[in-house]
Write a protein that holds these residues in place. Structure first.
Motif: not given
Lengths: 473, 433
Positions: B206-222
């Protein structure tokens, strides 16, 4: 990982051999300019026959006799309860329990132990691709042109490579040939070394050993230069450029004979030495069909290939190798790292041997050189499983007299024979067992390694003051 | 995507189950359990439905069992390759056949080797013929410190190689990691911490992902299972100081389940590794200062770490790991050999065999499934014609999941064709057998 696979990017500067001023110090035959040369007519420069000559001298030893051991003489012979006597750097006697032992000789009880001649590796890059394997140490391939017979591997040898000591202590290596890499069709001259620590390459050079010419077939040259859109880009390009180069050497040789003032060409000088039988060709070549072409090329231009290196398909042409008298220097079981290694089989070495050709176990690797005896043991066992019954002592030829023959030093070393250099390994068990290590190693009768004596553990300059200094390795 | 791949893996696992409900009794051999215990002479190994029922002395052979006489032979669990890239490569230098790394992929941690494993890679059959039955298979890094997720596979002659997918995440944190991270170890550490924080963020429901990310969604989930400790983190480091920095990560991320890979200088910080209870998968015979992170390399590394109480296993890290896992037995034998050299610390025979069987299985959390002949383990059994660590020894029979395996491969076929190099009435090509 072996440089055979990773032909590397040479950062070395070309070995610009400046001979001027060296002639007198070299002190070799033909090197004495006329003292009476006038100012108007400077003394004619006469190059020394052997520049960068060996300054190796045997280290001191004591008369030593090993008794009661199992001896493999390196030529295929075996003596149980055998004795080997070393005096003044040479093997004085080899025989059974009744062999005479000089008074005062140090006696070593070899019961339960094995004695062999020192192991010889015909294909090493120690010193040229030393540890640590950093870019600044990448001195094995002058990959600035596919024809570089003017470079000499010895001019890249770093005597402080820690790899030499591992080869001695773990592998019983007493002699090795350091070759240029295989990026080039003509990689340059190889050098045969005594495996002793030294401040200089010259102090390691095997006195009187002929130099070798490294040639390379196949994927490496065409990949290195084809990738730059230069020739050679294909195997036919490899052969075309090799032939053109040999033809130049033939013509140069004839011109030099006709016109002695013909400008020297160091590249072609190397090839002329080959054509005149004074230098041996060691040819990196994997595939059977390419080896057959190289043998024909030797006939075309009048040179003989002493040994094919890697030769993973030698088993397909053992008959051709036998006929030509060319050795095959092989791994036991390396395979598949590139296309031309795809057809490697575990039985390559025994099949070549069984076909009547000269088989050699080689390393091309700073780790593999520490276990050539184990590589021989694996190949031997694989051969036996397919019905090729070679005895242990005959298999030891692959590590001893056969590589010595390929290097042109069989009259000096490569077997336990009276009068030869006392290059001897005493193993703490059967040297074809995984559980065995060298106990003591002598080079020219000098004890250079003793597993029971920490003071006989070499520490190269590089290792001084570093973590692990003086440790067992 | 994740759910789908889990489902697919489940189907693969079902398919890997042995089809035969056979009972096999291998009798009379010298039985090695593989857990570090001493070999048992005249023992029996009993397999049923693809699993080990019992192994050792005094095991009764049930009526109807297929009996295999192993008198004079050695019977062991199949060798487990503790670190490899087998199945991902046919010919190293032929890029289209080499699936170890993806240098221009947009993904890193999300990469999963499982779909790339080719059970028909020549190295699988060649290694099986040498007694290797399971392997830890890791991806290699492309342009990130994260290589992706590795699997444990079997080397059976069938089309279902995956024993367990996504067993671990593999990362580079030494010299290679510094290169992957843009040029320094310090950068690699920031990247690692940042990635784990991104995994923590994205795991918050339920928390929106911040904008300043380096990882793709798939990588972060992994990386969520790594952060939570449900997936192992295999970390390649060699230098003593790098090892200590990795051990210190758990102060910040307490759930990390770390396995050290490489650890050439592990012997110098063995007490700290022991205290952290981190297993080590190391090259057996590295003894050269091949790089500045391996200055104190010695073949005693594993022995000294084992003596300090660390679970050590033999792997092939950047050492022909796609093709030559069959050298595991030779490497293990060498560690026995050095025990007779003054100053060295080797392994006992049984410790050495465990370093290529139960050791790696336990290091990757699969000791209950593979790596030994304890009851309930998968029926991976090898009959050898002698001491399996000895150079002259050959493999006589291999079972994987209780299924007898072929020992034939391209190499044996070439050998048979060229027993005589001379061709006969027709060229070799007309005589495939």
């Amino acid at each position: 990982m072996a440089s055979a696979r990773h032909y590397g990017i040479a950062a070395a500067t070309a070995a610009a051999a400046l001979l001027f001023g060296c002639a007198n110090q070299a002190g070799t035959e033909g090197a004495t300019p006329s003292a009476a040369a006038s100012r108007s007519a400077p003394a004619r420069y006469v190059p020394p026959a052997d520049p960068y000559p060996s300054t190796y001298h045997p280290y001191p030893g004591v008369p030593t006799a090993i008794t009661g051991a199992t001896l493999y003489d390196g030529e295929g012979g075996r003596i149980e309860n055998g004795t080997v006597v070393m005096v003044d750097g040479r093997i004085l006697a080899v025989g059974g329990a009744d062999t005479a032992i000089p008074e005062g000789a140090t006696r070593i009880d070899g019961r339960g132990l094995w004695v062999t001649p020192g192991v010889i590796d015909v294909h090493s890059h120690l010193g040229d691709y030393p540890s640590p394997g950093v870019e600044a140490h990448s001195d094995g391939n002058e990959a600035t042109g596919p024809v570089r017979p003017e470079v000499w591997a010895e001019h890249s040898v770093w005597p402080q490579d820690p790899g030499f000591s591992r080869a001695l202590a773990n592998g019983g290596i007493t002699t090795l040939q350091v070759l240029p890499g295989s990026a080039n069709l003509f990689g340059g001259r190889g050098v045969t070394l005594r495996n002793v620590p030294g401040r200089t390459m010259q102090s390691m050079r095997f006195p009187g050993a002929p130099r070798g010419l490294k040639m390379a077939c196949g994927e490496n040259p065409k990949r290195v230069y084809g990738g730059r859109n230069q020739t050679p880009q294909t195997r036919m390009g490899n052969v075309a450029l090799m032939r053109a180069t040999w033809q130049r050497a033939v013509e140069y040789r004839e011109r030099r004979a006709r016109e002695p003032n013909t400008a020297r060409d160091f590249a072609l000088d190397t090839l002329v030495e080959v054509l005149e039988g004074r230098m041996l060709v060691h040819n990196h070549c994997y595939r059977a069909d390419e080896m057959a072409i190289m043998l024909d090329m030797g006939r075309e231009f009048g040179f003989r290939i002493a040994s094919f290196h890697h030769a993973v398909e030698a088993y397909k042409i053992s008959d051709l190798l036998r006929t030509s008298g060319t050795c095959a220097a092989m791994w036991a079981d390396w395979w598949g790292f590139k296309m031309e290694a795809y057809d490697a089989i575990n039985e390559n070495i025994p099949l070549v041997h069984n076909g009547g050709a000269c088989a050699i176990v080689h390393s091309d690797d700073a780790n593999g050189i520490q276990r050539l005896n184990q590589e021989a043991a694996k190949a031997l066992a694989d051969g036996r499983r397919m019905g090729i019954n070679i005895t242990d002592e005959v298999a030891w030829r692959w590590l001893a007299i056969n590589p010595a023959t390929a290097l042109g030093i069989a009259d000096q070393t490569g077997s336990l024979r009276a009068g030869k250099r006392a290059d001897v390994v005493l193993w703490n068990g059967n040297p074809l067992s995984v559980y065995t290590r060298p106990r003591q190693v002598w080079i020219d009768g000098a004890l250079m390694y003793d597993m029971n004596d920490p003071r006989r553990r070499q520490v190269s300059d590089f290792e001084l003051g570093q973590p692990g200094e003086g440790d067992v390795k | 995507m994740r759910a789908l791949s889990i489902l697919l893996a489940g189907i693969a696992a079902l398919a890997a189950m042995p089809v035969s409900a056979q009972t096999i009794a291998i009798t009379g051999g010298r039985v090695v359990i593989g857990d570090g215990s001493e070999p048992i002479d005249g023992g029996t190994v009993l397999l049923r439905d693809g699993r080990v029922v019992a192994a050792g002395a005094g095991v009764a052979v049930p009526a109807g069992a297929t009996v295999v006489d192993a008198r004079g032979k050695w019977v062991t669990p199949g060798v487990v390759a503790g670190f490899s890239r087998i199945g991902l490569v046919e010919v190293d230098a032929v890029d289209p056949t080499n699936d170890t790394r993806a240098t221009t992929s947009p993904f890193n941690a999300a990469i999963d080797v499982a779909p790339a494993v080719n059970p028909e890679a020549t190295a699988i059959a060649v290694s099986r013929a040498a007694g290797v039955t399971r392997a830890v298979v890791s991806p290699a890094t492309g342009r990130s410190i994260f290589a992706g997720q590795g699997a444990v596979i079997d080397l059976g002659g069938d089309m279902t190689p995956i024993t367990r997918a996504r067993v671990f995440q593999y990362i580079e944190m030494g010299e290679d990691g510094a290169g992957d991270a843009g040029g320094s170890r310090a950068s690699a550490h920031v990247l690692l911490r940042n990635a784990l924080r991104e995994a923590r963020d994205i795991a918050r429901v339920g928390v929106t992902r911040p904008d300043d990310v380096l990882l793709t969604r798939a990588d972060a989930l992994a990386l969520i299972p790594v952060l939570q400790g449900t997936q192992l983190l295999l970390v390649h480091v060699e230098r003593a100081s790098d090892i200590l920095q990795i051990l210190a990560l758990r102060g910040e991320f307490p759930n990390l389940r770390i396995v050290l890979v490489g650890a050439t200088e592990g012997w110098r910080v063995a007490p700290q590794i022991r205290t952290a209870q981190v297993p080590v998968i190391a090259n057996a015979l590295v003894d050269l200062p091949a790089s500045f992170e391996q200055l104190s390399a010695t073949q005693s590394n594993l022995g000294r770490m084992r003596a300090a109480g660390i679970n050590v296993s033999i792997g092939m890290i950047n050492d022909d790991e796609a093709r030559q896992v069959r050298l595991s037995t030779q490497y293990a034998g060498n560690l026995v050999a050095i025990a007779r050299v003054p100053g060295h610390t080797g392994l006992t025979w049984s410790q050495a065999f465990a370093a290529i069987s139960s050791g790696p299985a336990e290091a990757v959390g699969m000791g209950g499934e593979i790596g030994s002949l304890r009851p309930g383990r998968r029926g991976d059994v090898v009959i050898w014609d002698g001491d399996p660590l000895e150079l002259a020894t050959g493999v006589e029979a291999v079972w994987i999941d209780g299924v007898r395996q072929s020992l034939e491969n391209r190499q044996t076929r070439l050998r048979d064709r060229y027993r005589q190099p001379q061709e006969g009435a027709l060229p070799h090509a007309y005589d495939p057998r």
